[in-house]
Structures are given as C-alpha cells and as structure tokens.
Motif scaffolding. Sequence first.
Motif, PDB file in Angstrom:
ATOM      1  N   TRP A  59       1.039  -1.658  -0.300  1.00 21.61           N
ATOM      2  CA  TRP A  59      -0.023  -0.483  -0.133  1.00 21.61           C
ATOM      3  C   TRP A  59       0.598   1.422   0.345  1.00 21.61           C
ATOM      4  O   TRP A  59       1.874   1.317   0.849  1.00 21.61           O
ATOM      5  N   LEU A  60       0.429   2.157  -0.938  1.00 26.24           N
ATOM      6  CA  LEU A  60       1.859   2.630  -1.074  1.00 26.24           C
ATOM      7  C   LEU A  60       1.790   4.787  -0.050  1.00 26.24           C
ATOM      8  O   LEU A  60       2.375   4.747   0.296  1.00 26.24           O
ATOM      9  N   ASN A  61       0.810   4.393   0.811  1.00 25.90           N
ATOM     10  CA  ASN A  61       0.423   5.416   2.026  1.00 25.90           C
ATOM     11  C   ASN A  61       0.890   4.582   3.131  1.00 25.90           C
ATOM     12  O   ASN A  61       0.620   5.435   4.277  1.00 25.90           O
ATOM     13  N   ARG A  62       1.772   3.245   3.516  1.00 22.50           N
ATOM     14  CA  ARG A  62       1.001   2.574   4.729  1.00 22.50           C
ATOM     15  C   ARG A  62       2.479   3.094   5.218  1.00 22.50           C
ATOM     16  O   ARG A  62       4.220   3.773   4.585  1.00 22.50           O
ATOM     17  N   ALA A 126      20.518   5.115   7.735  1.00 24.11           N
ATOM     18  CA  ALA A 126      20.391   5.712   6.774  1.00 24.11           C
ATOM     19  C   ALA A 126      19.377   6.036   5.918  1.00 24.11           C
ATOM     20  O   ALA A 126      18.680   6.808   4.822  1.00 24.11           O
ATOM     21  N   ASN A 127      19.129   4.038   5.266  1.00 26.86           N
ATOM     22  CA  ASN A 127      17.976   4.026   4.602  1.00 26.86           C
ATOM     23  C   ASN A 127      16.241   4.582   5.187  1.00 26.86           C
ATOM     24  O   ASN A 127      15.615   5.357   3.917  1.00 26.86           O
ATOM     25  N   SER A 128      15.987   4.821   6.169  1.00 24.30           N
ATOM     26  CA  SER A 128      14.891   5.745   6.684  1.00 24.30           C
ATOM     27  C   SER A 128      14.880   6.744   6.108  1.00 24.30           C
ATOM     28  O   SER A 128      13.801   7.532   6.165  1.00 24.30           O
ATOM     29  N   VAL A 129      16.086   7.167   6.232  1.00 22.63           N
ATOM     30  CA  VAL A 129      16.287   8.782   5.780  1.00 22.63           C
ATOM     31  C   VAL A 129      15.651   8.605   4.050  1.00 22.63           C
ATOM     32  O   VAL A 129      14.980  10.260   3.999  1.00 22.63           O
ATOM     33  N   GLY A 130      15.482   7.648   3.773  1.00 27.05           N
ATOM     34  CA  GLY A 130      15.228   7.954   2.273  1.00 27.05           C
ATOM     35  C   GLY A 130      14.559   8.281   2.101  1.00 27.05           C
ATOM     36  O   GLY A 130      13.317   8.335   1.198  1.00 27.05           O
ATOM     37  N   LEU A 131      13.332   6.558   3.142  1.00 28.69           N
ATOM     38  CA  LEU A 131      12.245   6.992   2.755  1.00 28.69           C
ATOM     39  C   LEU A 131      11.658   8.276   3.204  1.00 28.69           C
ATOM     40  O   LEU A 131      10.396   8.669   2.522  1.00 28.69           O
ATOM     41  N   ALA A 132      11.626   8.735   4.726  1.00 28.55           N
ATOM     42  CA  ALA A 132      11.758   9.779   4.653  1.00 28.55           C
ATOM     43  C   ALA A 132      11.084  10.577   3.774  1.00 28.55           C
ATOM     44  O   ALA A 132      10.392  11.801   3.221  1.00 28.55           O
ATOM     45  N   ILE A 133      12.460  11.189   3.140  1.00 27.41           N
ATOM     46  CA  ILE A 133      12.592  12.450   1.604  1.00 27.41           C
ATOM     47  C   ILE A 133      11.824  11.805   0.736  1.00 27.41           C
ATOM     48  O   ILE A 133      11.108  11.855  -0.152  1.00 27.41           O
ATOM     49  N   ALA A 134      12.002  10.513  -0.105  1.00 26.91           N
ATOM     50  CA  ALA A 134      10.811  10.412  -0.307  1.00 26.91           C
ATOM     51  C   ALA A 134       9.450  10.251  -0.295  1.00 26.91           C
ATOM     52  O   ALA A 134       8.597  10.907  -1.310  1.00 26.91           O
ATOM     53  N   ALA A 135       8.957  10.033  -0.013  1.00 29.32           N
ATOM     54  CA  ALA A 135       7.572  10.552   1.253  1.00 29.32           C
ATOM     55  C   ALA A 135       7.316  12.461   0.642  1.00 29.32           C
ATOM     56  O   ALA A 135       6.492  12.315   0.479  1.00 29.32           O
ATOM     57  N   PHE A 147      -7.062  16.845  -0.769  1.00 30.18           N
ATOM     58  CA  PHE A 147      -6.715  14.861  -1.243  1.00 30.18           C
ATOM     59  C   PHE A 147      -5.231  14.562  -1.124  1.00 30.18           C
ATOM     60  O   PHE A 147      -3.941  14.685  -1.682  1.00 30.18           O
ATOM     61  N   GLU A 148      -4.872  14.797   0.563  1.00 26.93           N
ATOM     62  CA  GLU A 148      -3.745  14.229   0.863  1.00 26.93           C
ATOM     63  C   GLU A 148      -2.647  12.322   0.375  1.00 26.93           C
ATOM     64  O   GLU A 148      -3.489  11.901   1.806  1.00 26.93           O
ATOM     65  N   LEU A 149      -2.624  12.151  -0.286  1.00 24.78           N
ATOM     66  CA  LEU A 149      -2.480  11.008  -0.729  1.00 24.78           C
ATOM     67  C   LEU A 149      -1.003  10.040   0.366  1.00 24.78           C
ATOM     68  O   LEU A 149      -1.498   9.389   0.795  1.00 24.78           O
ATOM     69  N   PHE A 150      -0.204  11.446   0.269  1.00 23.97           N
ATOM     70  CA  PHE A 150       0.821  10.676   0.890  1.00 23.97           C
ATOM     71  C   PHE A 150       1.023  11.398   2.469  1.00 23.97           C
ATOM     72  O   PHE A 150       0.993  12.775   2.011  1.00 23.97           O
TER      73      PHE A 150
END
Length: 689
Positions: A59-62, A126-135, A147-150
């Motif tokens: 799910w994209l917004n998990r 460090a991966n989590s920083v990338g996940l947060a940037i992507a979000a 429409f706050e999809l993310f």
Amino acid sequence: MPFQPQEVDKNAVATIRMLAADVAAKAKSGHPGAPMGLAPLAHLLWSRFLLCDPKDSHWLNRDRFVLSNGHACILQYTMLYLLGYKVTLDDLKQFRQLNSLTPGHPEANHTDGVEVTTGPLGQGFANSVGLAIAAKNAAAEFNRDGFELFNNYTYVFLGDGCMQEGVACEAASLAGHLRLNNLIAFYDDNKISIDGDVSCSFTEDVTARFKAYEWNVITVGDGDKDFNDIYDAIVKAKECKDKPTLISIRTTIGFGSLHQGTHSTHGSPLKEDDIRQLKEKFGFNPDDKFIVPQEVIEAYKGYAKRGSDAHAEWNKLYAAYGEKYPKEKAELERRAAQKLPEGWEKCLPSFTPEDKPAASRKLSEGVLTKLSAELPELLGGSADLTGSNLTRWSDATDFQPPATHLGDWSGRYIRYGVREHAMGAIMNGLHAYGLHIPTGGTFLNFVSYALGAVRLSALSQFRVIWVATHDSIGLGEDGPTHQPIETAAALRSLPNLAFWRPADGNEVSAAYKVAIESLKTPSVLALTRQNLPQLEGSSIEKAALGGYVVIEESNADVTLVSTGSEVAICRDAIKLLKEKGIKARLVSLPCFHVFDKQSLDYRLKVLPDGHPILSVEAYSTYGWGRYAHVHHGINRFGVSAPYDDAYKFFDMTDSAIADKAVNVVNHFKKLGTSLESPLGLEAKFLAAN
C-alpha cells in the motif's frame, strides 16, 4: 488523546518476550536480548500508531518500519506474524534455517513486510532517511488540496551500534538539515554491546549530539514498563512539524532473564532454565513453547483491521482523486508499477565519429538532462561535487525544506554534502519507497567509502545509479589518493552489480539505458574527466550488450579488449600494429556483468578462439583473466601528474600497447598451439562439471 491501557497490553508484551526466547533457543542462534527489551515499544507502536495493511504490504501510503539494529530481527518477524503478514508461527520456528522466510537479518524482497535489508549497523537508519525524503517528495508532487494521498511516517529502531557507525552520523546530519518531520527514530539506549557495557567505548551524550543535528529529542526513562511515557513520546514526536524526532528510550536488554542487563543476552540464546523461570515470571506455562494466547491473537486482528480500514478510506480518497486528477493518477500508477514511459529511450543521444570529443562526465550530463524531462521519477543528487561530476541538469530544483528558500519538497536534486556512505544508503531508501529512480554522484574512488551501501543495493535488488566521475589516472594531478586503481575490481566482484566504463557517447547512453531498465540491479557508471573521441563502430544497441566488436579483422593475430578511455588508445595502437604487419581486432567491454548475460555464442564471437587476447585498462588487472590471456594494466597506486604524463608513465600509450601486442603475438606463435578463448575454456569446464 491520552494513553488508553487495555488488559491485553501486558500479556501481548510478555508474549513478544517469550517468543523471542523460544525462537532463538530453537534455532540455537540469534539475539533475544534486544527484542525482549524493546517489546513494550514495539507493541505500543504497532498497536496504536503504525498504519499498515498486512493484506497489502505494498500500500503506497503505509507507514514504513525499519529495524536498523537488524540483529534484533526476531522482534520484526514476531510483529509481522502477530499483525498477519505472510509470516507464520512455523516461519518463526524456522528462524535462521536454510531457505526460511526468517533469515538471520531482515532482507528486502524476501520476507513480506520487510522494507529494506538491514544488519550492517547504521545502514537501516540511513535507509529510513531516504524513505522519509521519498515520502516528502511524493507528497509535494502528487498531493492536492483535499487530497492528501501521502502523509505516512517512517519509524526506525536503532541501537548503540548504529549510533557509533559513521553512516548513521552522516545520515542524521542530513536529515536534521532537511527538517524531515515525517521521520521518527527510537534509540534503544540499553548500554550493552557485544563487548559488554558500552562505557568501555561509547560515553558521548547522544541526545546532545542529535540536538546539534537539529533533531527534536525526547527521552523515555523507563522503556521496560512505563507504557504511558512511551505512548506520550510518540504523540509528541508526531506533533513536531519542523524536525525529525529521536526518542531515546532506556530499556533493559533481555528484560526478565536471569542475566538481564548484561551482554550475555545479546548474541546468544537463553539457557533452558532461564527460559523456564522467564515464562513462570510472566504467567506462562514453562513447559509450553511458541505459545500465543488467543486474546493476543484477537487483539492483533483488531490492530490489523485499523490499518486495513485506513487503507480502505485511502482507496476511496484515491478513487476521487483519480476522477479530478486523472493525469496525476495515471502517472502515479505507472511509477508504482515500475513501468517506464512509452518511448522514453528515444531521448538518449547517439553519436558519430564526426561529433567532437567530450569527457564522458560531460556526455553523462547531457543524458541526465534529457532523462530528467522524460522520467519525472528521476531523483538525482551529488556528494558535494556537483560542479565536477555534472550531475545536476540545468532546470533542476533542489530538494530542500521550503522554509530555507533553497528549494522545495518537490525538488529532484539532493545536496548530500560530503556524505558518500550516507548517500548510498539513503538512495537505497529512496528506491525502497517505490516511486523513484535515485542517482548520486561522486568520484569513482569515493564509491569505496560507500561500499557497504553499494553491497546492500546489490543484495536487495534495488535500482540505484551511481554517477562516478574522475574514473582513473586520467584525473591527473590529484594523484594516487584519488586515482581508483582497484575500485573497478572490487565493484565488478559484487554479485548483481553492473559496473560500466563507457568509451564514448554511445556507450554512455547505453549505460544509462540498461541501468534504468534493470529494475533489480544497481549500477555504477565510471566516467572520465578527460575528453574521449566518438568511436567508429560503436552504437547504443551494441554497447547495451555489455561488450562488442569495435574493429573486426579476419584471420586476426591478436584481439585488444579494453574499456573507457583506453579503447581509443587501443584503436590507435591497432594502426601501428598494421604498419608492423600484425592484424588486430578491437573489442570494447564496458560492462562485464551485462556481457556475461549474453549467450556463449555471442560472447565467443566477440572474444573468439584462435589467437591471443590482450586486455588493456588503466586499472588493476585483477579479474581480467576471464576474458583475456595477457593483461596490460596498473598493479600499483597512481601518480600525481598531468593526466597525459600519467598515461605515459604507466605505458598507457598507443606505442607501448602496440609493442606489448607484438610481444604477445610472437610469444604465442613460438608456442605453436591453437589458443582457446578464456570464455570457451570456462564454458567447457562448467559443461563437464
């Protein structure tokens, strides 16, 4: 809303602790201590805050969960099982066994619900920083009014080991600068490492350090029993709107064990008598193993339903979004499916020998400029070398907090600063989010700084692209500290990594084409500082095979096989050989990994039987034995000098290569035997064995 305790909470935490003890004991291996200490935090996070849908782990917004202290993976597998992911109690019983879904550390693309591969400490953080940037980037690009999809959070657990690793320090510094308020990190402050009490090596004030990094810092004094304090800390973290949050939580490793609070519970299973007293202490039958009370099972069904209900509501929002913004919805679905736009590759420039010489780093800049317009999922960046590695396209916007007025969240160029290792690990997080193709630039030699992250890209099957310029002694005056003699051999040795060293513009375009189309393989593009001519006989189609014939010659006496800047030098050497009456072929081999995937028939046409093959490369000759009989390279460190002087010093000139080829031809003629290609010899061995 204040914490609302439930009768099941204490029983659920005890269940998690019992499972940690049983799982490690059955495997006769593992780390039960951290899962036992972190059980209250894990239960409260997963039962009250983490929004995910076990029936749809993509799910994209998990919310994303990362276990940076990956040795504590029993905890993650237990939570995945309890919440109803594709992890069963039987899977827990197969912990650390061959081909199980519960390996010794979490692995992406292996266990349902695991976002990133962790274990080497600090990488997951460090991966989590990338996940947060992507979000943040996805929200800026796709969210609309109403429409706050993310709006998802990234939660990460980390321990003392992660805190000591440089990659985590680099990533924390960047996350603070970027004000990633959608990132919440939990520091398991249990004061224990493998060597014992961390006071023997680690006495700094971690919370003060993170405050200096511009993080919001919250302290929980009793993470063993104070559910209210843990809950309130998470609520406060989510209320912070301008900083990432570190929650420093004091826990007792191996809580409940006879040896709680000591390193003996860190990396070894508890003994049988200890497990029995542990179960008695928490009201469990000491004779039972892998017991999960029905009330805990039912409670976790309810927590899972909370996530699935949120997903269902999101689906309604998404459907309405599609009606109002059909173009944006189609684009989002394309990217989520990892489909490339139709005909995107037509933007790749092709070249003829009439085109002027250019450095492959400059050619790369041209390709990135074209790609940025065709691939909105491209999220670039550089480790403080933008002006040298030419990774930023002309109309790029920087990814920055809008309040800084340096860019905005929709920006597609990340200023990583001098943080190569964090950049590599952050790019893994960017890929893992599922909507981006990350690229990152540095000098090739400094990819070595980030080899831990590169290795995890390959292991995780993440499409990450390194733009690695200043690729050889051709960078010149900076000298041996910057000249990557051995780096190519190290990168080529990694399974599932494509190391490209293009020789001209067509090969640069081919490298990007294959890198972007390789959904499960990371790539490193090694690019020159000095100008290279556009080769006759090259093309994007040929180079995309990883190796091809540049100059063919019937009844050849020798084949020269080379990469990058040395291909043109070999071309000139062939002209000298012709004057000496020696027929020579020229092969360009820009990518071993891709070439090895071609059919044996094709590879033997490129590197055939019948005559000697001489490899030429301004690197260590290590690894060339699979393709050539004799090697011309550099098996020492480089020199500080203008690049043309460095090439002369190391005999990387047309005349020196021609002389070497003459000696090779004469030597094998004296032997009087018909030579087999190294490729053919290897194939025969494999067929016979």
